[in-house]
Design a protein around this motif. Structure first.
Motif, PDB file in Angstrom:
ATOM      1  N   HIS A  25      37.774  -5.132  -7.278  1.00  0.00           N
ATOM      2  CA  HIS A  25      38.618  -3.958  -7.064  1.00  0.00           C
ATOM      3  C   HIS A  25      38.782  -3.683  -5.569  1.00  0.00           C
ATOM      4  CE1 HIS A  25      40.375  -0.011  -7.880  1.00  0.00           C
ATOM      5  NE2 HIS A  25      39.593   0.452  -6.931  1.00  0.00           N
ATOM      6  N   ARG A  26      37.681  -3.757  -4.844  1.00  0.00           N
ATOM      7  CA  ARG A  26      37.751  -3.501  -3.397  1.00  0.00           C
ATOM      8  C   ARG A  26      38.544  -4.589  -2.675  1.00  0.00           C
ATOM      9  NH1 ARG A  26      32.324  -2.216  -4.561  1.00  0.00           N
ATOM     10  NH2 ARG A  26      31.606  -4.132  -3.565  1.00  0.00           N
ATOM     11  N   THR A  27      38.367  -5.835  -3.079  1.00  0.00           N
ATOM     12  CA  THR A  27      39.080  -6.945  -2.435  1.00  0.00           C
ATOM     13  C   THR A  27      40.579  -6.864  -2.716  1.00  0.00           C
ATOM     14  OG1 THR A  27      37.115  -8.331  -2.652  1.00  0.00           O
ATOM     15  CG2 THR A  27      39.204  -9.450  -2.245  1.00  0.00           C
ATOM     16  N   ILE A  28      40.936  -6.662  -3.979  1.00  0.00           N
ATOM     17  CA  ILE A  28      42.356  -6.543  -4.334  1.00  0.00           C
ATOM     18  C   ILE A  28      42.950  -5.300  -3.671  1.00  0.00           C
ATOM     19  CG2 ILE A  28      43.956  -6.114  -6.250  1.00  0.00           C
ATOM     20  CD1 ILE A  28      42.122  -7.925  -7.966  1.00  0.00           C
ATOM     21  N   GLY A  29      42.166  -4.229  -3.605  1.00  0.00           N
ATOM     22  CA  GLY A  29      42.631  -3.012  -2.949  1.00  0.00           C
ATOM     23  C   GLY A  29      42.930  -3.224  -1.472  1.00  0.00           C
ATOM     24  N   ALA A  30      42.077  -3.969  -0.799  1.00  0.00           N
ATOM     25  CA  ALA A  30      42.308  -4.258   0.624  1.00  0.00           C
ATOM     26  C   ALA A  30      43.564  -5.105   0.797  1.00  0.00           C
ATOM     27  CB  ALA A  30      41.088  -4.965   1.216  1.00  0.00           C
ATOM     28  N   LEU A  31      43.747  -6.076  -0.069  1.00  0.00           N
ATOM     29  CA  LEU A  31      44.958  -6.912  -0.017  1.00  0.00           C
ATOM     30  C   LEU A  31      46.187  -6.060  -0.317  1.00  0.00           C
ATOM     31  CD1 LEU A  31      46.334  -9.622   0.302  1.00  0.00           C
ATOM     32  CD2 LEU A  31      45.716 -10.143  -2.073  1.00  0.00           C
ATOM     33  N   TRP A  32      46.086  -5.164  -1.292  1.00  0.00           N
ATOM     34  CA  TRP A  32      47.201  -4.283  -1.636  1.00  0.00           C
ATOM     35  C   TRP A  32      47.574  -3.406  -0.439  1.00  0.00           C
ATOM     36  CZ3 TRP A  32      47.948   1.042  -2.141  1.00  0.00           C
ATOM     37  CH2 TRP A  32      49.119   1.424  -2.800  1.00  0.00           C
ATOM     38  N   MET A  33      46.562  -2.871   0.245  1.00  0.00           N
ATOM     39  CA  MET A  33      46.838  -2.042   1.417  1.00  0.00           C
ATOM     40  C   MET A  33      47.534  -2.841   2.519  1.00  0.00           C
ATOM     41  SD  MET A  33      43.436   0.351   1.599  1.00  0.00           S
ATOM     42  CE  MET A  33      43.817   0.828   3.261  1.00  0.00           C
ATOM     43  N   ALA A  34      47.094  -4.078   2.729  1.00  0.00           N
ATOM     44  CA  ALA A  34      47.738  -4.928   3.734  1.00  0.00           C
ATOM     45  C   ALA A  34      49.191  -5.199   3.353  1.00  0.00           C
ATOM     46  CB  ALA A  34      46.963  -6.233   3.884  1.00  0.00           C
ATOM     47  N   LEU A  35      49.425  -5.487   2.085  1.00  0.00           N
ATOM     48  CA  LEU A  35      50.796  -5.718   1.626  1.00  0.00           C
ATOM     49  C   LEU A  35      51.655  -4.474   1.819  1.00  0.00           C
ATOM     50  CD1 LEU A  35      50.084  -7.725  -1.647  1.00  0.00           C
ATOM     51  CD2 LEU A  35      51.307  -8.585   0.369  1.00  0.00           C
ATOM     52  N   MET A  36      51.108  -3.321   1.501  1.00  0.00           N
ATOM     53  CA  MET A  36      51.866  -2.078   1.670  1.00  0.00           C
ATOM     54  C   MET A  36      52.176  -1.812   3.145  1.00  0.00           C
ATOM     55  SD  MET A  36      52.727  -0.811  -1.199  1.00  0.00           S
ATOM     56  CE  MET A  36      53.210   0.853  -0.750  1.00  0.00           C
ATOM     57  N   ALA A  37      51.255  -2.158   4.024  1.00  0.00           N
ATOM     58  CA  ALA A  37      51.509  -2.001   5.459  1.00  0.00           C
ATOM     59  C   ALA A  37      52.654  -2.923   5.899  1.00  0.00           C
ATOM     60  CB  ALA A  37      50.248  -2.288   6.265  1.00  0.00           C
ATOM     61  N   PHE A  57      53.687   4.920  -6.740  1.00  0.00           N
ATOM     62  CA  PHE A  57      54.940   5.373  -7.352  1.00  0.00           C
ATOM     63  C   PHE A  57      55.959   5.839  -6.311  1.00  0.00           C
ATOM     64  CE2 PHE A  57      51.959   5.615 -10.887  1.00  0.00           C
ATOM     65  CZ  PHE A  57      52.668   4.868 -11.816  1.00  0.00           C
ATOM     66  N   GLY A  58      55.509   6.596  -5.302  1.00  0.00           N
ATOM     67  CA  GLY A  58      56.435   7.173  -4.342  1.00  0.00           C
ATOM     68  C   GLY A  58      56.927   6.231  -3.267  1.00  0.00           C
ATOM     69  N   ALA A  59      56.144   5.218  -2.943  1.00  0.00           N
ATOM     70  CA  ALA A  59      56.545   4.294  -1.879  1.00  0.00           C
ATOM     71  C   ALA A  59      56.824   2.885  -2.393  1.00  0.00           C
ATOM     72  CB  ALA A  59      55.461   4.235  -0.802  1.00  0.00           C
ATOM     73  N   LEU A  60      56.603   2.649  -3.685  1.00  0.00           N
ATOM     74  CA  LEU A  60      56.787   1.294  -4.217  1.00  0.00           C
ATOM     75  C   LEU A  60      57.683   1.289  -5.457  1.00  0.00           C
ATOM     76  CD1 LEU A  60      55.837  -1.576  -3.559  1.00  0.00           C
ATOM     77  CD2 LEU A  60      53.889  -1.202  -5.061  1.00  0.00           C
ATOM     78  N   VAL A  61      57.300   1.999  -6.507  1.00  0.00           N
ATOM     79  CA  VAL A  61      58.047   1.942  -7.765  1.00  0.00           C
ATOM     80  C   VAL A  61      59.425   2.599  -7.637  1.00  0.00           C
ATOM     81  CG1 VAL A  61      58.072   2.689 -10.177  1.00  0.00           C
ATOM     82  CG2 VAL A  61      55.981   1.756  -9.190  1.00  0.00           C
ATOM     83  N   ALA A  85      56.553  -6.492  -1.398  1.00  0.00           N
ATOM     84  CA  ALA A  85      56.674  -5.380  -2.339  1.00  0.00           C
ATOM     85  C   ALA A  85      56.404  -5.844  -3.770  1.00  0.00           C
ATOM     86  CB  ALA A  85      58.062  -4.741  -2.231  1.00  0.00           C
ATOM     87  N   VAL A  86      56.945  -6.991  -4.137  1.00  0.00           N
ATOM     88  CA  VAL A  86      56.709  -7.520  -5.490  1.00  0.00           C
ATOM     89  C   VAL A  86      55.227  -7.851  -5.678  1.00  0.00           C
ATOM     90  CG1 VAL A  86      57.190  -9.470  -7.024  1.00  0.00           C
ATOM     91  CG2 VAL A  86      59.069  -8.315  -5.849  1.00  0.00           C
ATOM     92  N   ALA A  87      54.622  -8.444  -4.655  1.00  0.00           N
ATOM     93  CA  ALA A  87      53.192  -8.766  -4.733  1.00  0.00           C
ATOM     94  C   ALA A  87      52.363  -7.478  -4.847  1.00  0.00           C
ATOM     95  CB  ALA A  87      52.760  -9.582  -3.515  1.00  0.00           C
ATOM     96  N   ALA A  88      52.716  -6.454  -4.070  1.00  0.00           N
ATOM     97  CA  ALA A  88      51.999  -5.177  -4.129  1.00  0.00           C
ATOM     98  C   ALA A  88      52.183  -4.511  -5.490  1.00  0.00           C
ATOM     99  CB  ALA A  88      52.479  -4.242  -3.012  1.00  0.00           C
ATOM    100  N   LEU A  89      53.369  -4.631  -6.056  1.00  0.00           N
ATOM    101  CA  LEU A  89      53.612  -4.071  -7.382  1.00  0.00           C
ATOM    102  C   LEU A  89      52.723  -4.759  -8.422  1.00  0.00           C
ATOM    103  CD1 LEU A  89      55.363  -2.115  -9.066  1.00  0.00           C
ATOM    104  CD2 LEU A  89      56.964  -4.011  -9.359  1.00  0.00           C
TER     105      LEU A  89
END
Length: 134
Positions: free
Chosen positions: A40-52, A107-111, A20-24
């Motif tokens: 942007h696409r690479t960080i976005g894919a990593l962010w999605m994996a972290l959120m999962a 914001f709704g699932a992380l912050v 969660a901290v990494a995704a934030l």
């Protein structure tokens, strides 16, 4: 600060909190970054994996209501469905939906849920704030 409380927490809680901290952090970088680039696409894919991982690991955390799910667990399917919608919006080049879904997830699932972890009795409060009062 009481990092011993984090060390004593379950593996699911540790994984959940770290992802969660990494995704934030990554999500915050994404808001400032140039959109559509490889970065942007690479960080976005990593962010999605972290959120999962954040969503799935939450299933194994039942501290608020021991042995049972709490209202916060409603965020698990909402987050996972949101991630599916995010992929769909990217594949169909629906950038308006992409932005809306990212904002809702960030914001709704992380912050907001992350802020709730600083309430008294919760782990982040114990780690960062418990020693400050009194």
């Amino acid at each position: 600060m009481n990092f011993q409380a984090f060390a004593e927490a379950s593996t699911a809680i540790q994984l959940h909190a770290l992802c969660a901290v990494a995704a934030l952090g990554l999500g915050s970088v994404q808001f400032l970054a140039i959109k559509g680039t490889l970065a942007h696409r690479t960080i976005g894919a990593l962010w999605m994996a972290l959120m999962a991982v954040v969503a799935v690991s939450a299933i194994f955390i039942q501290v608020i209501n021991p042995g049972h799910f709490s209202l916060l667990h409603l965020l698990v399917p909402l987050t996972l469905f949101g991630l599916v919608g995010l992929v769909r919006s990217i594949r169909t080049h629906d950038y308006r939906s992409h932005r809306r879904i990212v904002m809702m997830l960030f914001f709704g699932a992380l912050v907001v849920p992350g802020a709730l972890t600083f309430l008294p009795g919760r782990l982040m409060h114990t780690i960062f704030l418990a020693g400050l009062s009194g």
